[in-house]
Design a protein around this motif. Structure first.
Motif, PDB file in Angstrom:
ATOM      1  N   LYS A 116      -9.400   0.450  12.259  1.00 43.65           N
ATOM      2  CA  LYS A 116     -10.714  -0.085  11.697  1.00 43.65           C
ATOM      3  C   LYS A 116     -11.929   0.833  12.256  1.00 43.65           C
TER       4      LYS A 116
ATOM      5  N   SER B 161      -8.855 -11.069   6.248  1.00 46.57           N
ATOM      6  CA  SER B 161      -7.778 -10.263   6.653  1.00 46.57           C
ATOM      7  C   SER B 161      -7.803  -8.917   5.822  1.00 46.57           C
ATOM      8  N   GLY B 162      -8.027  -7.784   6.312  1.00 49.26           N
ATOM      9  CA  GLY B 162      -8.354  -6.714   5.623  1.00 49.26           C
ATOM     10  C   GLY B 162      -7.525  -6.213   4.427  1.00 49.26           C
ATOM     11  N   SER B 163      -6.286  -6.526   4.378  1.00 46.89           N
ATOM     12  CA  SER B 163      -5.462  -6.220   3.217  1.00 46.89           C
ATOM     13  C   SER B 163      -5.652  -6.985   1.960  1.00 46.89           C
TER      14      SER B 163
ATOM     15  N   TYR C 203      -4.027   1.314   4.957  1.00 50.71           N
ATOM     16  CA  TYR C 203      -4.864   0.863   5.775  1.00 50.71           C
ATOM     17  C   TYR C 203      -4.392   0.704   7.130  1.00 50.71           C
TER      18      TYR C 203
ATOM     19  N   ALA D 169       0.793  -1.290   0.040  1.00 55.68           N
ATOM     20  CA  ALA D 169      -0.078  -0.193  -0.071  1.00 55.68           C
ATOM     21  C   ALA D 169       0.946   1.309   0.127  1.00 55.68           C
TER      22      ALA D 169
ATOM     23  N   ASP E 189       5.863  -1.375   5.250  1.00 53.83           N
ATOM     24  CA  ASP E 189       4.442  -2.024   5.818  1.00 53.83           C
ATOM     25  C   ASP E 189       4.817  -2.024   7.302  1.00 53.83           C
ATOM     26  N   ALA E 190       3.850  -2.620   8.082  1.00 55.59           N
ATOM     27  CA  ALA E 190       3.905  -2.846   9.602  1.00 55.59           C
ATOM     28  C   ALA E 190       5.215  -3.681   9.988  1.00 55.59           C
TER      29      ALA E 190
ATOM     30  N   SER F 210      -0.229  -6.976  13.133  1.00 53.87           N
ATOM     31  CA  SER F 210      -0.986  -5.759  12.672  1.00 53.87           C
ATOM     32  C   SER F 210      -2.467  -5.463  13.082  1.00 53.87           C
ATOM     33  N   THR F 211      -3.119  -6.442  13.594  1.00 51.94           N
ATOM     34  CA  THR F 211      -4.404  -6.606  14.029  1.00 51.94           C
ATOM     35  C   THR F 211      -4.351  -5.766  15.505  1.00 51.94           C
TER      36      THR F 211
ATOM     37  N   SER G 285      -0.403 -12.587   5.117  1.00 54.33           N
ATOM     38  CA  SER G 285      -1.928 -12.694   5.391  1.00 54.33           C
ATOM     39  C   SER G 285      -2.635 -12.195   4.209  1.00 54.33           C
TER      40      SER G 285
ATOM     41  N   ARG H  95      -7.142  -6.212  -1.384  1.00 54.10           N
ATOM     42  CA  ARG H  95      -6.499  -5.597  -2.673  1.00 54.10           C
ATOM     43  C   ARG H  95      -5.848  -6.483  -3.426  1.00 54.10           C
TER      44      ARG H  95
ATOM     45  N   HIS I 165      -3.641  -1.972  14.625  1.00 53.95           N
ATOM     46  CA  HIS I 165      -4.991  -1.186  14.168  1.00 53.95           C
ATOM     47  C   HIS I 165      -5.747  -0.688  15.268  1.00 53.95           C
TER      48      HIS I 165
ATOM     49  N   ASN J 298     -13.693  -6.020   9.505  1.00 55.83           N
ATOM     50  CA  ASN J 298     -12.438  -5.286   8.976  1.00 55.83           C
ATOM     51  C   ASN J 298     -12.995  -4.409   7.981  1.00 55.83           C
TER      52      ASN J 298
HETATM   53  C1  DP6 Z   1       0.380  -2.218   7.777  1.00 53.22           C
HETATM   54  O1  DP6 Z   1      -4.638  -6.674   6.502  1.00 53.22           O
HETATM   55  O2  DP6 Z   1      -2.633  -7.507   8.135  1.00 53.22           O
HETATM   56  O3  DP6 Z   1       0.140  -3.676   6.018  1.00 53.22           O
HETATM   57  O4  DP6 Z   1      -7.451  -6.771   8.744  1.00 53.22           O
HETATM   58  O5  DP6 Z   1      -6.450  -6.996  10.885  1.00 53.22           O
HETATM   59  O6  DP6 Z   1      -5.799  -8.764   9.222  1.00 53.22           O
HETATM   60  P1  DP6 Z   1      -6.159  -7.300   9.538  1.00 53.22           P
HETATM   61  O7  DP6 Z   1      -4.774  -6.563   9.189  1.00 53.22           O
HETATM   62  P2  DP6 Z   1      -3.847  -6.518   7.718  1.00 53.22           P
HETATM   63  O8  DP6 Z   1      -3.225  -5.050   7.938  1.00 53.22           O
HETATM   64  C2  DP6 Z   1      -2.084  -4.628   7.553  1.00 53.22           C
HETATM   65  C3  DP6 Z   1      -2.087  -3.171   7.275  1.00 53.22           C
HETATM   66  C4  DP6 Z   1      -0.741  -2.641   6.841  1.00 53.22           C
HETATM   67  C5  DP6 Z   1      -0.770  -1.614   5.677  1.00 53.22           C
HETATM   68  C6  DP6 Z   1      -1.853  -1.795   4.308  1.00 53.22           C
HETATM   69  O9  DP6 Z   1      -1.358  -2.804   3.845  1.00 53.22           O
HETATM   70  O10 DP6 Z   1      -2.486  -1.106   4.011  1.00 53.22           O
END
Ligand code: DP6
Length: 343
Positions: free
Chosen positions: A21, A152-154, A18, A14, A294-295, A197-198, A119, A157, A201, A27
């Motif tokens: 939340k 898992s949110g990311s 993201y 990204a 990233d994180a 990462s959870t 993830s 994409r 957030h 998510n």
């Molecule tokens: C830092 O998708 O790993 O990569 O939804 O809790 O599974 P969950 O979190 P995740 O978040 C990673 C976010 C990030 C930034 C991004 O990819 O946008």
């Protein structure tokens, strides 16, 4: 009738992140994000389904796929429970009874211990594999991304590419005329993260910098969309750096504060800033490179595909012991094969 399906799903990186939340159970992100889909940094998943009146799910690691050596995905107990919940969610979404004997084999094409988040690719691969096994290989990007997001949110994409925007429930392809890019991943450390990462957030909301985050992101989203349409390198460089530092500032000022950075992360960032990869300009002129993180402690450098050799040799001269992974923009998850066998 039994079904065997094989899929491949990439990770993504990204540029507008993201982080935070709005609804943690689904998510739903606090803000929209934009990412570039990767290609070789991906997960391969093979799913077998045999009819049975009860539900049974077996997991195993996939060690190789069509000659490629893979890293079997290490599934801790809590990851397994999360994957199983996701499995049931996808089956129920397509209106099928949760039954049958399912066997999932999965492995990552990331080098062992690369410290790259798996993830995103893992959940995208699983979502597509289940959908395909149930006869929905042609489900829309919107439907697949919305389902995968709940695992898992990311991961939402990773179904299209090269550029994807995620807002609310779904991620959709984003118009871009930018030249083809590579992602050089500078591998600072390979260990497991201390703050997942959870958890990150949740914790970022305690930072005083959380105030105004929405406004800062909205500004960068607008700039990034304009940059992708117009091909403005300096715009890309500046906003990528600002956004990565903004996210890590949230970590560094959270309560309690945490950091993913290692001494070498800082050293690399300082060097890249001196090279002009923070402003897009150096003493020698324009610099076509954009930095993000990233994180985690690893640094991503987005560059034109045509400049790969130049950057890889420059990096290896400056940081001789630093492993660098080279990947390129990709097009998203895809079904590789689907076989139905009538006994
Ligand atoms: C830092 O998708 O790993 O990569 O939804 O809790 O599974 P969950 O979190 P995740 O978040 C990673 C976010 C990030 C930034 C991004 O990819 O946008």
């Amino acid at each position: 009738m039994s079904v065997v399906v094989r899929v491949q799903a990439p990770s993504n990186i990204a540029l507008v992140k993201y982080m935070g939340k709005q609804d943690a159970s689904l998510n739903i992100p606090a803000n929209p994000s934009i990412s570039m889909t990767l290609d070789a940094l991906c997960t391969f998943t093979e799913l077998k389904w045999i009819p049975a009146s009860v539900f049974r799910l077996d997991w195993s690691g996939l060690e190789s796929f069509e000659g490629k050596t893979l890293r079997p995905m290490p599934l801790r107990e809590k990851d397994r429970a999360k994957m199983e919940r996701h499995f049931r969610r996808v089956i129920e979404h397509f209106g099928h009874p949760v039954c049958g004997h399912w066997t999932v084999s999965t492995g990552n094409a990331f080098p062992a211990g690369a410290g790259i988040a798996s993830s995103a690719s893992g959940f995208a691969a699983l979502t597509l594999a289940i959908a395909a096994a149930l006869g929905h290989a042609d489900a829309s990007i919107e439907e697949l991304s919305s389902l995968s997001r709940q695992g898992s949110g990311s991961s939402c994409r990773s179904f299209a590419g090269p550029w994807v925007r995620w807002q609310g429930e779904v991620a959709t392809p984003l118009e871009s005329h930018f030249e083809p890019l590579s992602d050089l991943v500078l591998l600072v450390e390979e260990g497991e993260k201390t703050v997942g990462s959870t958890e990150a957030h949740q914790r970022v909301r305690t930072s005083p910098r959380w105030d105004g985050r929405t406004e800062r992101v909205t500004d960068r989203l607008g700039r990034l969309e304009a940059v992708l349409k117009g091909g403005d390198w300096q715009g890309l460089t500046c906003l990528a750096w600002e956004e990565a530092m903004d996210m890590h500032d949230l970590f560094h000022t959270a309560e309690p504060a945490f950091s993913y950075w290692k001494p070498q992360t800082r050293e690399i960032l300082d060097w890249l800033a001196r090279c002009g990869a923070r402003t897009g300009i150096s003493d020698h002129g324009a610099v076509r490179a954009a930095v993000t993180l990233d994180a985690g402690p690893n640094v991503h450098l987005l560059i034109p595909q045509t400049d790969e050799l130049f950057w890889v040799s420059r990096l290896s001269r400056t940081f001789p012991n630093l492993p660098v992974l080279v990947d390129r923009q990709g097009v998203g998850a895809r079904v590789l094969s689907l076989n139905r066998e009538v006994p």
